[in-house]
Design a protein around this motif. Structure first.
Motif, PDB file in Angstrom:
ATOM      1  N   ILE A 218      -1.739   1.027   9.718  1.00  0.00           N
ATOM      2  CA  ILE A 218      -0.341   1.478   9.683  1.00  0.00           C
ATOM      3  C   ILE A 218       0.556   0.380   9.123  1.00  0.00           C
ATOM      4  O   ILE A 218       1.402   0.625   8.244  1.00  0.00           O
ATOM      5  N   ILE A 219       0.399  -0.847   9.620  1.00  0.00           N
ATOM      6  CA  ILE A 219       1.205  -1.958   9.098  1.00  0.00           C
ATOM      7  C   ILE A 219       0.929  -2.164   7.610  1.00  0.00           C
ATOM      8  O   ILE A 219       1.840  -2.399   6.807  1.00  0.00           O
ATOM      9  N   ARG A 220      -0.320  -2.037   7.241  1.00  0.00           N
ATOM     10  CA  ARG A 220      -0.693  -2.188   5.828  1.00  0.00           C
ATOM     11  C   ARG A 220      -0.002  -1.134   4.964  1.00  0.00           C
ATOM     12  O   ARG A 220       0.485  -1.426   3.875  1.00  0.00           O
ATOM     13  N   LYS A 221       0.065   0.099   5.467  1.00  0.00           N
ATOM     14  CA  LYS A 221       0.714   1.189   4.731  1.00  0.00           C
ATOM     15  C   LYS A 221       2.214   0.926   4.592  1.00  0.00           C
ATOM     16  O   LYS A 221       2.812   1.182   3.539  1.00  0.00           O
ATOM     17  N   LEU A 222       2.824   0.410   5.632  1.00  0.00           N
ATOM     18  CA  LEU A 222       4.251   0.125   5.583  1.00  0.00           C
ATOM     19  C   LEU A 222       4.558  -1.019   4.614  1.00  0.00           C
ATOM     20  O   LEU A 222       5.583  -1.009   3.931  1.00  0.00           O
ATOM     21  N   VAL A 223       3.672  -2.000   4.557  1.00  0.00           N
ATOM     22  CA  VAL A 223       3.904  -3.158   3.673  1.00  0.00           C
ATOM     23  C   VAL A 223       3.946  -2.739   2.213  1.00  0.00           C
ATOM     24  O   VAL A 223       4.764  -3.232   1.439  1.00  0.00           O
ATOM     25  N   ILE A 224       3.071  -1.808   1.825  1.00  0.00           N
ATOM     26  CA  ILE A 224       3.004  -1.433   0.409  1.00  0.00           C
ATOM     27  C   ILE A 224       4.018  -0.355   0.050  1.00  0.00           C
ATOM     28  O   ILE A 224       4.113   0.022  -1.123  1.00  0.00           O
ATOM     29  N   SER A 225       4.798   0.128   1.031  1.00  0.00           N
ATOM     30  CA  SER A 225       5.810   1.166   0.756  1.00  0.00           C
ATOM     31  C   SER A 225       7.148   0.489   0.508  1.00  0.00           C
ATOM     32  O   SER A 225       8.033   0.467   1.357  1.00  0.00           O
ATOM     33  N   SER A 226       7.278  -0.071  -0.678  1.00  0.00           N
ATOM     34  CA  SER A 226       8.443  -0.881  -1.012  1.00  0.00           C
ATOM     35  C   SER A 226       9.427  -0.075  -1.837  1.00  0.00           C
ATOM     36  O   SER A 226       9.038   0.642  -2.758  1.00  0.00           O
TER      37      SER A 226
END
Length: 809
Positions: A218-226
């Protein structure tokens, strides 16, 4: 289709309809199903046959593994005689889950969620509801109904609780549900900073792998949603667009969708700022600021060696890769801080230790991606100019380099002067190690700005590492000073040349565009590799009795030796490499390279030509990427493959009666259609193929996993086999390519579509190299044909004092 009171005898003659058994609440009815019938009609007939109390619109058909019966997989379910069961539909399951979540939200504690009793006839225990959520969330009907009824908001509120919140398997199921929802465009607006903090705390405090894996994802998905990375294209790679109740997708609606905007409001900076306020323990210690970031990444990095769960290792390294990628692409001011932190945590050492045991498993793609991200770090360091007056780190390295070489003391100093600090650095001192050439006047700090112009801070770091790790660095300098001026090896210039050669060998300037095909252990130890290459350069200089004009020839010898020694890097150790560089006789190297030296005129090593080659290499990569996708759009025939590699489970069983598979990519590049055949036919269209495989559901591509289903050597793994992997160690489709070129086209094409850093096969690398070299030769024909000299550096004259001039023809 007609209901039967007893099981009919299967009809096998041509044109017959296979028989399936349908179950409902313990009852069984054999049924003959038309593979071309509408699924809704089949459900309605079966509901009538069983005389269900529920309306047929609230029911659906699934197989024994709970795979939903759809128009795409209906023919294969019929032909394979799968047992089907009549169960509540996905939308109905979503409403039941919503009811349970709404009931649980009113209670103060959820610690006993596994013992919850339903509060109404429609409710189910919370733990079972969350289990069904993570089970069905990938189905579009379930996800749409769940989000339309506010399920995402309730689920987020449950997860935000620290006291009396979810725990154990219930927490794991809820996180898997959130992870599935984030594959859609809807629902992102409910993710608050409190929820993000909760996920970050779970990453560093949880101990169960089934909680850590979805929380990290989940954190990984949020990081790449720029917002910066997706400003031009709101449809993120890999995101699904569920159909609305009005039949339109988010993309079909006019104007900018609010949900699409919410997808892009996260990114590296926002998550990194939240990490700064994470508290990792309860001892009262304040972890605010950079210490919070260090605590977080220390736990994530340590997880690379502290667990045997390969998927967790892959997710942890994937999170680090995503932070490095998004931080760089967003041009974040906090990106250098992250790079320095990871360097202090010895991230490269942990990744290096993973390499021997990570070949051809789920961790391998992440290691290759990390190598590409480290290449970007090296390129950024190389492009960063040396400015000691404004950069304390560079000033410290220059001062220590000066002191280790004792460059301010031409004579042997007394013991009290050997470590004297504060001495003014002069051109005469730098000249002793070849950093300041004859004819250059002293100009204070301006002189030091020019010494590493071509290699930037990376050149300074590499020479500093050599000086601080070479036991006899001062003796090397004195040894060169004892020789005539023309016979001295310019150590500083040779160091910069070695840095440039290594950067060209590893294609550092292209690192952000594609991932390497193989493990590069030596790249991750760039400074140590540079030290070894520089020692080889100095040995070649001495054994060849070279003089100052021979510098390009020695450089070419080093370049050739690097190309030869590092050609098979994945199968070498540091001991092998040291033998290649330090023990190989000069005569052997000279005889091997004599012919090439005679042909080499030095033009290809010029700065302008190297820059042109790098640019053409990037253009060649883009051209080949489109070619790979073009091959997928045209479709291709494959052999069905049978898995031979332990640890991987296949979701599609090969059919020996239909050993051929045809695949074709959709025009929107989001879905792969495929089907099985007993013999080749004219290439079928996309609509003709019954099975579908979403690009978003693909996690990686695993090579050499099995053999053709009718192979004469079923125990041997085919070199052309590959598996398209889904979640964990589950294979979505197993194939055996007809030839190596086809395998490269599809495996690299899938990687390009998934945005994994690009193509990695040897065939693709060779094609890119050929395209770049051919284009380079064509570009140079106009120059070399007329005998035009390519300058090493281009100098610009002073600007005109006025506009009173004309350009000469």
């Amino acid at each position: 289709m007609s209901g039967q009171t007893s099981a009919p005898t299967p009809i096998t003659r041509r044109g017959a309809i296979p028989t399936n058994v349908v179950t409902y609440k313990g009852r069984r009815i054999p049924a003959r199903i038309d593979p071309e019938a509408r699924v809704a009609y089949i459900v309605e007939i079966m509901s009538t046959s069983f005389a269900t109390k529920e309306h047929h619109i609230t029911l659906c058909l699934r197989d024994e593994s709970d795979t939903l019966l759809t128009q795409n997989n209906l023919p294969s379910k019929v032909y394979n005689h799968d047992v089907l069961k009549l169960v509540p539909s996905a939308a109905t399951e979503a409403l039941v889950v919503i009811t349970s979540l709404r009931s649980s939200a009113r209670r103060g504690s959820l610690a006993d969620s596994n013992l919850d009793l339903p509060t109404s006839s429609d409710g189910i225990p919370l733990k079972l509801a969350l289990f069904n959520l993570q089970k069905y969330i990938k189905e579009e009907d379930f996800a749409v109904e769940f989000m339309l009824k506010g399920g995402m908001k309730m689920l987020v509120r449950l997860l935000e609780r620290h006291e009396g919140g979810l725990g154990g398997n219930s927490l794991a199921y809820a996180l898997q549900g959130i992870r599935g929802i984030l594959e859609f465009e809807s629902g992102w607006g409910e993710l608050s900073d409190q929820f993000i903090d909760r996920m970050l705390n779970l990453v560093i405090t949880a101990s169960q792998p089934n909680v850590l894996k979805p929380a990290t994802a989940i954190i990984r998905k949020l990081v790449i949603s720029s917002p910066q990375l997706n400003a031009k294209d709101n449809n993120l790679a890999g995101l699904k667009m569920p159909v609305t109740p009005y039949g339109q997708t988010k993309k079909d609606r006019k104007g900018k969708s609010k949900e699409v905007t919410q997808v892009n409001q996260y990114g590296f900076d926002r998550i990194y700022n939240r990490i700064k306020y994470v508290v990792g323990d309860d001892d009262g210690t304040d972890h605010r600021g950079i210490s919070g970031v260090e605590l977080f990444f220390k736990v994530v990095v340590k997880r690379l060696e502290g667990t045997g769960d390969l998927e967790l290792v892959a997710q942890s390294l994937g999170l680090i890769n995503s932070c490095l990628r998004s931080g760089h692409q967003e041009n974040s001011k906090q990106y250098p801080e992250l790079v320095d932190l990871l360097e202090r945590l010895s991230i490269r050492r942990y990744v290096s230790r993973l390499m021997p045991t990570s070949s051809n498993n789920v961790v391998e793609p992440q290691i290759l991606t990390f190598q590409a991200r480290y290449g970007v770090i090296l390129q950024n360091t190389r492009l960063r100019p040396v400015r000691p007056g404004s950069t304390p780190v560079q000033e410290k390295m220059l001062r220590e380099l000066w002191e280790y070489g004792r460059l301010g003391q031409p004579e042997q100093p007394s013991p009290g002067q050997m470590r004297k600090t504060g001495m003014a650095r002069t051109a005469a001192g730098w000249k002793r190690i070849g950093l300041c050439q004859d004819g250059e006047e002293e100009a204070g700090f301006l002189m030091e700005l020019e010494m590493f112009r071509d290699v930037g801070e990376l050149g300074l770091e590499s020479l500093h590492y050599f000086a601080t790790h070479e036991d006899n660095f001062y003796n090397l300098i004195m040894e060169q000073q004892a020789k005539p001026a023309e016979r001295r090896c310019p150590i500083g210039k040779a160091s910069s040349e070695c840095v440039k050669i290594l950067c060209e060998h590893y294609k550092i300037s292209q690192a952000g565009h594609h991932s390497p095909a193989n493990f590069q252990l030596f790249l991750l130890n760039f400074s140590k590799l540079h030290q070894l290459v520089l020692r080889f350069f100095m040995r070649m200089w001495q054994e060849s009795a070279s003089q100052t004009p021979d510098f390009p020839k020695v450089s070419f010898l080093v370049r050739s030796q690097i190309r030869l020694s590092l050609s098979d890097e994945g199968n070498k150790t540091w001991l092998n490499l040291e033998q290649d560089f330090l023990d190989t006789e000069y005569r052997t190297i000279r005889d091997r390279q004599m012919e090439l030296l005679e042909k080499e005129d030095g033009m290809m090593s010029r700065y302008g030509v190297r820059e042109l080659r790098d640019k053409l290499g990037r253009e060649g990569y883009e051209v080949l990427s489109e070619q790979r996708i073009g091959c997928m759009l045209q479709g291709g025939w494959f052999n069905s493959a049978l898995l031979n590699v332990p640890g991987i489970s296949s979701s599609v069983r090969p059919n020996a009666q239909k050993p051929l598979r045809f695949m074709r990519l959709s025009l929107n590049r989001k879905v792969i259609a495929w089907d099985q055949f007993s013999h080749r036919i004219e290439n079928p269209s996309f609509e003709f193929l019954r099975e579908r495989l979403d690009i978003a559901s693909i996690s990686s591509v695993r090579l050499q996993t099995g053999c053709a289903v009718n192979s004469r050597s079923p125990n041997l793994v085919s070199k052309l086999s590959f598996s398209i992997m889904g979640e964990g160690e589950t294979s979505l489709l197993d194939l055996d390519a007809i030839h190596a070129a086809q395998m490269a086209e599809w495996t690299d094409g899938i990687r390009v579509l998934r945005g994994e850093g690009g193509m990695s096969s040897k065939e693709s690398a060779d094609y890119i190299h050929i395209l770049a070299e051919l284009a380079l030769k064509v570009r140079l024909l106009d120059i070399t044909g007329d005998g035009v000299e390519i300058p090493e550096k281009i100098t610009f004259g002073a600007a005109p004092q006025s506009v009173d001039f004309v350009f000469a023809k």
